[in-house]
Structure formats: C-alpha cells, structure tokens
Design a protein around this motif. Structure first.
Motif, PDB file in Angstrom:
ATOM      1  N   CYS A  76       3.211   2.090  -8.802  1.00  0.00           N
ATOM      2  CA  CYS A  76       2.225   2.410  -7.766  1.00  0.00           C
ATOM      3  C   CYS A  76       1.829   3.883  -7.818  1.00  0.00           C
ATOM      4  O   CYS A  76       0.656   4.231  -7.661  1.00  0.00           O
ATOM      5  CB  CYS A  76       2.783   2.060  -6.385  1.00  0.00           C
ATOM      6  SG  CYS A  76       2.906   0.289  -6.046  1.00  0.00           S
ATOM      7  N   THR A  95      -2.259   4.071  -6.468  1.00  0.00           N
ATOM      8  CA  THR A  95      -2.557   3.077  -5.446  1.00  0.00           C
ATOM      9  C   THR A  95      -2.535   3.735  -4.063  1.00  0.00           C
ATOM     10  O   THR A  95      -2.107   4.880  -3.918  1.00  0.00           O
ATOM     11  CB  THR A  95      -1.528   1.932  -5.500  1.00  0.00           C
ATOM     12  OG1 THR A  95      -0.216   2.476  -5.319  1.00  0.00           O
ATOM     13  CG2 THR A  95      -1.586   1.218  -6.842  1.00  0.00           C
ATOM     14  N   TRP A 119       0.138   3.893   1.329  1.00  0.00           N
ATOM     15  CA  TRP A 119       1.047   2.982   2.028  1.00  0.00           C
ATOM     16  C   TRP A 119       1.906   2.185   1.047  1.00  0.00           C
ATOM     17  O   TRP A 119       3.032   1.790   1.382  1.00  0.00           O
ATOM     18  CB  TRP A 119       0.289   2.044   2.963  1.00  0.00           C
ATOM     19  CG  TRP A 119      -0.648   1.070   2.289  1.00  0.00           C
ATOM     20  CD1 TRP A 119      -1.988   1.222   2.093  1.00  0.00           C
ATOM     21  CD2 TRP A 119      -0.314  -0.215   1.746  1.00  0.00           C
ATOM     22  NE1 TRP A 119      -2.512   0.130   1.446  1.00  0.00           N
ATOM     23  CE2 TRP A 119      -1.507  -0.774   1.233  1.00  0.00           C
ATOM     24  CE3 TRP A 119       0.868  -0.948   1.646  1.00  0.00           C
ATOM     25  CZ2 TRP A 119      -1.545  -2.025   0.619  1.00  0.00           C
ATOM     26  CZ3 TRP A 119       0.837  -2.197   1.040  1.00  0.00           C
ATOM     27  CH2 TRP A 119      -0.357  -2.735   0.541  1.00  0.00           C
ATOM     28  N   THR A 120       1.415   1.958  -0.164  1.00  0.00           N
ATOM     29  CA  THR A 120       2.219   1.215  -1.146  1.00  0.00           C
ATOM     30  C   THR A 120       3.440   2.023  -1.585  1.00  0.00           C
ATOM     31  O   THR A 120       4.481   1.448  -1.905  1.00  0.00           O
ATOM     32  CB  THR A 120       1.380   0.850  -2.383  1.00  0.00           C
ATOM     33  OG1 THR A 120       0.938   2.060  -3.045  1.00  0.00           O
ATOM     34  CG2 THR A 120       0.168   0.030  -1.998  1.00  0.00           C
ATOM     35  N   VAL A 136       6.002   1.463   1.172  1.00  0.00           N
ATOM     36  CA  VAL A 136       6.571   0.110   1.129  1.00  0.00           C
ATOM     37  C   VAL A 136       7.602  -0.011   0.014  1.00  0.00           C
ATOM     38  O   VAL A 136       8.715  -0.519   0.220  1.00  0.00           O
ATOM     39  CB  VAL A 136       5.445  -0.941   0.948  1.00  0.00           C
ATOM     40  CG1 VAL A 136       6.044  -2.319   0.651  1.00  0.00           C
ATOM     41  CG2 VAL A 136       4.575  -0.997   2.186  1.00  0.00           C
ATOM     42  N   THR A 137       7.239   0.447  -1.174  1.00  0.00           N
ATOM     43  CA  THR A 137       8.170   0.331  -2.306  1.00  0.00           C
ATOM     44  C   THR A 137       9.378   1.257  -2.139  1.00  0.00           C
ATOM     45  O   THR A 137      10.493   0.896  -2.540  1.00  0.00           O
ATOM     46  CB  THR A 137       7.448   0.631  -3.619  1.00  0.00           C
ATOM     47  OG1 THR A 137       6.749   1.883  -3.517  1.00  0.00           O
ATOM     48  CG2 THR A 137       6.434  -0.467  -3.947  1.00  0.00           C
TER      49      THR A 137
END
Length: 414
Positions: free
Chosen positions: A97, A102, A105-106, A109-110
């Motif tokens: 990501c 990207t 927010w990704t 999350v990851t």
C-alpha cells in the motif's frame, strides 16, 4: 554472575525454545521504526508516519493480551501459527500500500492488522520458564535473562531496521521483520514439548477468568504503562537533544548508552540473591528510576549526557524484572501468559503515548521539557506502585525471594 546464567541455560530443553524465540523476538523492535521509515519515505510526512506507527502500537497493546489469554486456554501453537501468518500478510500489505501510494487510510488499516497479529513470543517464553521453574530459585534469574534479551533486541533491532531501510530500500526493513517473525514464530510453535499445557477452566477459576481482573495485575499494568512512557519520551527527547547539540548522528549512540545501562543492571540484578520481598523491591526500583531521570532536563551537553543516561538506564531492567516476578505469584497457572502479555502490551502502549506527547512537547519547547515528561512518567509509576502495594502481595509466599540463586543447581530435576 556468569555461573548463575550458565546454570539457568543448562535447564533441560531450554535452548529448544530460546533459539527460535530469539529469532522471532529480534524483529519486534524493528516494526515501529520500520513503519516510520517506510511511511515517511512514501508520504513525505513525519506526522502521518508517527500516527501510523502509533496505531500499530495501540493495536498490539489492546489485542496482545487477548491472544495471550487464548494461548493459555488452547495452547501456544494454536495461537502462534495463524497469528504469525496473518502478521506476515499484513506487513506485506502495508508495504504494498505504501509503495503503491494508496489512500492514507489503507496504511492505518494494514498497520493495525500488523500490530494486532504480532506474536507474543516474549510472554510465551516467560510462560515456558514458569512451567519449568515455578517455585524454584532460578525463576527470577530466568525473568532477568528475558529482560536482558528484550534490551538486546531494542538495541539491535532499530539499528538493523535503519540500515536496511536507508542502505537497501525503505520497505526492506519491514520485509525482513516479517520474514524473521514468521520463520521464528513457526519454529517456536513447533517446540510443543516445552510449552505449558493448555488449561481448561472450571467453575473454581471463574473469579480469575481474565488476568486483568486480579487487582495486582491492574496495578502492574498501570506501572508498566509508565515504564513504556519513559522509553518513548526518552527516545524522542534524546534525538532532539542530540540535534540541538549539533550532533544529530549521536542520537542512536546516546540511546544505546541508556539501553546499555539497563542491560547491565538487569544482568547483575538477576544473578543476585534478594532477601527482601518483590513488592518492596518494585517500589525501590521505581524510586531509583525517578531519581535517575530527574536530572535529565538540566544536562548541558553530550559529554555530561553519556554518564547521566547510563545511570538513568540502570533502574529500568530491575523494575521490569521485578514486575514480571510479581506476576508469577499473583495469577493462577491458567492465566500467566495472558498476564505477561498485559505487561508487555502496557509497555508498548506507554511507549506510543510517551513518544507522541514528547514529540508534541519537543516541537513546541525543545528537548529539556520533554525530559521533564520522562521524569513525570517515572514519578507517576512510583505513585502507582506505592498506592497499590497491598494489591501486589501474593496469596502465598515462595522461597524465590529468600533462597540464594547459587542453590539452583539442586533444583534442576524438573
């Protein structure tokens, strides 16, 4: 001192879990810094990098005790195998990501998935020592050995992560972290014969269905959050201090002095035969930590900081060792891994908070006020253990506090 640790390491089957455990624990200290280096490189923002790393640390602190609880109930391998694989995939997703630019927010999350799935190897190793040495005079030495191992990983891990990220590729440090974690964790899980047996709970265990329900564990968690804040604020403040002194490149060396003092003291502390009770020693070590951190804000230059940082670090490992020793007498056998994980998570949570607030203070006022936060964290920890001292009293005393460690060879039959 050396003979004491030699005796400990002759414990039957110890090396079978210590070796893969070390491989799996070394990258623990690479994860947070690796995230910062990668995210800063791909986004250009220290703010985003720090926030993503903090999100990972919070997830680790919140979810870690739950995985420890599951390990107590279903066995360590049942938790380690899926957790390690999930961690590897989460870190790979984070790298992908970040490299693909990207949405932000990704990254969160990851990173949260990566933190939540960090294998709790340190707590599980301590639980294996308890299974082998419970009630024996070598147990505090085992806790000391583990604290020294933790210090070693925090000295070596950041150096390796920085070298790989700057010398090879910003994502390579995290990639190596994931590989070492997965390989080490799977090898550790394979040593089933050294793991504590899963313990199914009965009605008699209901009051202790979770280790955090034990009053003494709550006190220790609060105290260990303060220890983590000492770590986190010191990392930021020392970095800022070195930069203000015109020697930014010495920040790592100064922190190594701080961690080195802790490592040396931990090794010596674990080899001694202590006759006082553990809860009294915890109060004393926290008092020493508060005294040691008090002069940091007034240090004028690098030359003075070196001995001050060394002395400051001397109280850290003994404080952590004593806290883990107290857990052994506070919780039932079916909650020890969970209890150890609460303490490990508390340090991580405190480190995230300490580094965050120290960063805010440093941006606004410089390094010296950030060191005041370090002292404040130690002082609050002293207050917590002083007010909660009665809760730290174990239900039943053992010979661990009064038997010389040199008598340990007689107890190695287990």
């Amino acid at each position: 001192m050396i003979s004491t640790y030699t005796t400990l390491l002759r414990t039957p089957s110890a090396w079978r879990f210590l070796t893969p455990g070390l491989v799996a624990r070394l990258p623990y200290a690479m994860l947070g810094l690796g995230i910062v280096l990668l995210v800063k490189d791909t986004t250009g923002s220290y703010g985003i990098a720090g926030a993503v790393s903090a999100a990972m640390a919070v997830a680790l602190s919140v979810v870690g005790p739950q995985t420890g609880r599951l390990a107590d109930r279903y066995g360590q391998a049942a938790v380690l195998v899926p957790g390690a694989l999930l961690h590897g995939m989460s870190v790979a997703a984070l790298i992908a990501c970040a490299k693909a630019d990207t949405p932000t927010w990704t990254l969160f999350v990851t990173a949260i998935a990566a933190g939540a799935s960090v294998p709790q190897i340190g707590s599980m190793v301590r639980a294996r020592w308890v299974a082998k040495l419970e009630g024996q005079p070598l147990l505090p030495t085992a806790f000391a050995f583990e604290s020294v191992t933790d210090e070693f990983t925090f000295v070596v891990g950041p150096v390796v992560a920085t070298f790989l990220a700057t010398g090879v590729d910003p994502g390579f440090g995290l990639a190596v972290e994931a590989v070492l974690t997965v390989v080490g964790s799977l090898a550790f899980a394979a040593q089933r014969s050294t793991a504590p047996a899963p313990r199914r709970r009965t009605a008699e265990d209901a009051p202790h269905s979770s280790a955090i329900r034990v009053a003494g564990v709550k006190v220790l968690v609060g105290a260990f959050v303060c220890i983590g804040a000492v770590f986190g604020s010191t990392q930021v403040a020392i970095t800022a201090f070195a930069e203000e002194s015109g020697r930014a490149g010495l920040a790592g060396a100064l922190y190594a002095v701080f961690a080195g003092g802790s490592l040396i003291a931990g090794a010596a502390y674990g080899a001694m035969a202590w006759r006082g009770t553990a809860e009294r020693r915890l109060t004393a070590t926290f008092a020493a930590l508060a005294v040691g951190t008090a002069p940091l804000w007034a240090v004028p230059n690098i030359a003075v900081m070196v001995p001050v940082a060394l002395v400051c670090g001397l109280a850290l490992a003994p404080t952590i060792i004593t806290g883990y020793t107290l857990v052994e007498g506070l919780v039932p056998a079916d909650a020890k891994t969970e209890a150890f994980t609460w303490l490990t998570g508390a340090i991580g949570l405190g480190l995230a908070f300490g580094s965050t607030f120290a960063g805010i203070v440093t941006d606004g006022f410089g390094a010296s006020p950030a060191f005041v936060l370090t002292f404040g964290s130690a002082a609050v920890g002293l207050l917590v253990v002083t007010l909660g001292r009665r809760a730290l009293l174990p239900a039943k005393r053992t010979v661990v506090d009064v038997t010389p460690v040199d008598a340990a060879p007689l107890a190695l039959g287990r």
